[in-house]
Design a protein around this motif. Structure first.
Motif, mmCIF file in Angstrom:
data_model
loop_
_atom_site.group_PDB
_atom_site.id
_atom_site.type_symbol
_atom_site.label_atom_id
_atom_site.label_comp_id
_atom_site.label_asym_id
_atom_site.label_seq_id
_atom_site.Cartn_x
_atom_site.Cartn_y
_atom_site.Cartn_z
ATOM 1 N N SER A 1 14.806 -6.848 64.062
ATOM 2 C CA SER A 1 13.428 -7.156 63.699
ATOM 3 C C SER A 1 12.589 -7.379 64.945
ATOM 4 O O SER A 1 13.100 -7.737 66.002
ATOM 5 N N HIS A 2 11.315 -7.127 64.795
ATOM 6 C CA HIS A 2 10.340 -7.354 65.864
ATOM 7 C C HIS A 2 9.344 -8.345 65.280
ATOM 8 O O HIS A 2 8.636 -8.026 64.312
ATOM 9 N N PRO A 3 9.270 -9.569 65.813
ATOM 10 C CA PRO A 3 8.461 -10.615 65.179
ATOM 11 C C PRO A 3 7.018 -10.210 64.911
ATOM 12 O O PRO A 3 6.465 -10.551 63.851
ATOM 13 N N CYS A 4 6.396 -9.476 65.831
ATOM 14 C CA CYS A 4 4.991 -9.081 65.613
ATOM 15 C C CYS A 4 4.888 -8.113 64.437
ATOM 16 O O CYS A 4 3.965 -8.197 63.618
ATOM 17 N N ARG A 5 5.824 -7.196 64.371
ATOM 18 C CA ARG A 5 5.858 -6.234 63.262
ATOM 19 C C ARG A 5 6.140 -6.958 61.947
ATOM 20 O O ARG A 5 5.506 -6.701 60.919
ATOM 21 N N PHE B 1 3.277 -11.137 78.902
ATOM 22 C CA PHE B 1 4.572 -11.678 78.473
ATOM 23 C C PHE B 1 4.431 -13.190 78.393
ATOM 24 O O PHE B 1 3.838 -13.820 79.278
ATOM 25 N N GLY B 2 4.987 -13.779 77.317
ATOM 26 C CA GLY B 2 4.773 -15.194 77.054
ATOM 27 C C GLY B 2 5.212 -16.133 78.157
ATOM 28 O O GLY B 2 4.628 -17.193 78.339
ATOM 29 N N ALA B 3 6.233 -15.744 78.918
ATOM 30 C CA ALA B 3 6.778 -16.644 79.935
ATOM 31 C C ALA B 3 6.023 -16.574 81.257
ATOM 32 O O ALA B 3 6.284 -17.362 82.163
ATOM 33 N N LEU C 1 -5.059 -11.536 78.771
ATOM 34 C CA LEU C 1 -5.395 -11.221 77.379
ATOM 35 C C LEU C 1 -4.756 -12.204 76.390
ATOM 36 O O LEU C 1 -4.978 -12.110 75.191
ATOM 37 N N ARG C 2 -3.962 -13.142 76.930
ATOM 38 C CA ARG C 2 -3.383 -14.171 76.051
ATOM 39 C C ARG C 2 -4.128 -15.498 76.162
ATOM 40 O O ARG C 2 -3.678 -16.523 75.651
ATOM 41 N N ARG C 3 -5.277 -15.444 76.827
ATOM 42 C CA ARG C 3 -6.033 -16.690 77.019
ATOM 43 C C ARG C 3 -6.395 -17.326 75.673
ATOM 44 O O ARG C 3 -6.282 -18.532 75.489
ATOM 45 N N SER D 1 1.765 -19.391 75.008
ATOM 46 C CA SER D 1 1.352 -17.987 75.172
ATOM 47 C C SER D 1 2.205 -16.986 74.404
ATOM 48 O O SER D 1 2.058 -15.782 74.590
ATOM 49 N N TRP D 2 3.090 -17.461 73.544
ATOM 50 C CA TRP D 2 3.964 -16.520 72.833
ATOM 51 C C TRP D 2 3.281 -16.041 71.557
ATOM 52 O O TRP D 2 2.497 -16.774 70.934
ATOM 53 N N VAL D 3 3.602 -14.828 71.203
ATOM 54 C CA VAL D 3 3.051 -14.230 69.989
ATOM 55 C C VAL D 3 4.195 -13.798 69.083
ATOM 56 O O VAL D 3 5.331 -13.687 69.561
ATOM 57 N N PRO D 4 3.978 -13.549 67.797
ATOM 58 C CA PRO D 4 2.695 -13.410 67.125
ATOM 59 C C PRO D 4 2.027 -14.745 66.818
ATOM 60 O O PRO D 4 2.693 -15.760 66.627
ATOM 61 N N ARG E 1 1.601 -19.996 64.524
ATOM 62 C CA ARG E 1 2.519 -19.223 65.346
ATOM 63 C C ARG E 1 3.898 -19.226 64.700
ATOM 64 O O ARG E 1 4.145 -20.015 63.785
ATOM 65 N N GLU E 2 4.756 -18.331 65.173
ATOM 66 C CA GLU E 2 6.101 -18.097 64.640
ATOM 67 C C GLU E 2 5.995 -17.138 63.444
ATOM 68 O O GLU E 2 5.333 -17.444 62.447
ATOM 69 N N SER E 3 6.666 -16.004 63.574
ATOM 70 C CA SER E 3 6.567 -14.970 62.535
ATOM 71 C C SER E 3 6.987 -15.476 61.165
ATOM 72 O O SER E 3 6.377 -15.112 60.150
ATOM 73 N N LYS E 4 7.990 -16.331 61.120
ATOM 74 C CA LYS E 4 8.440 -16.821 59.809
ATOM 75 C C LYS E 4 7.389 -17.723 59.169
ATOM 76 O O LYS E 4 7.206 -17.729 57.946
#
Ligand SMILES: N[C@@H](CCC(=O)N[C@@H](CS)C(=O)NCC(=O)O)C(=O)O
Length: 101
Positions: free
Chosen positions: A17-21, A42-44, A52-54, A63-66, A77-80
């Protein structure tokens, strides 16, 4: 509604799985077509390397997505958690689907 994602919502080869997808598909299954905002980076990485993550950082403190920004300004935040929100708030029940028909 905006969905902030990494480089896209593509299937990642050899990864289940890809969390953003997953987040986008959960929203679509609930009847939404969010504006998808690619944040690249990149989140780290330090903020200076994630221009672009501002907005993601401002909304969530990290800074992590989605990250989902709902129409009422709630950031999730968090795909779940995004999927759980979508399941609990289907678009049809909000009156948005077909409202203009
Ligand atoms: N547990 C998190 C994991 C999020 C995650 O790993 N996101 C990926 C993008 S899909 C990520 O942030 N990768 C590094 C990056 O782009 O910053 C979730 O399910 O939302």
């Amino acid at each position: 509604m905006k969905l902030y994602v990494c480089w896209g919502t593509f299937q990642v080869p050899a990864v289940r799985s890809h969390p953003c997808r997953d987040a986008l598909h959960a929203l679509q299954a609930a009847g939404y077509e969010p504006e998808v905002v690619r944040t690249y980076g990149f989140g780290a990485l330090p903020d200076a390397l994630n221009p672009l993550r501002r907005e993601v950082k401002r909304l969530t403190g990290q800074s992590w997505v989605p990250v989902l920004l709902t129409d009422d300004g709630t950031a999730i935040r968090e795909s779940k958690k995004i999927a759980a929100w979508a399941a609990a708030h289907p678009a049809a029940s909000s009156g948005r689907v077909g409202a203009a028909d």
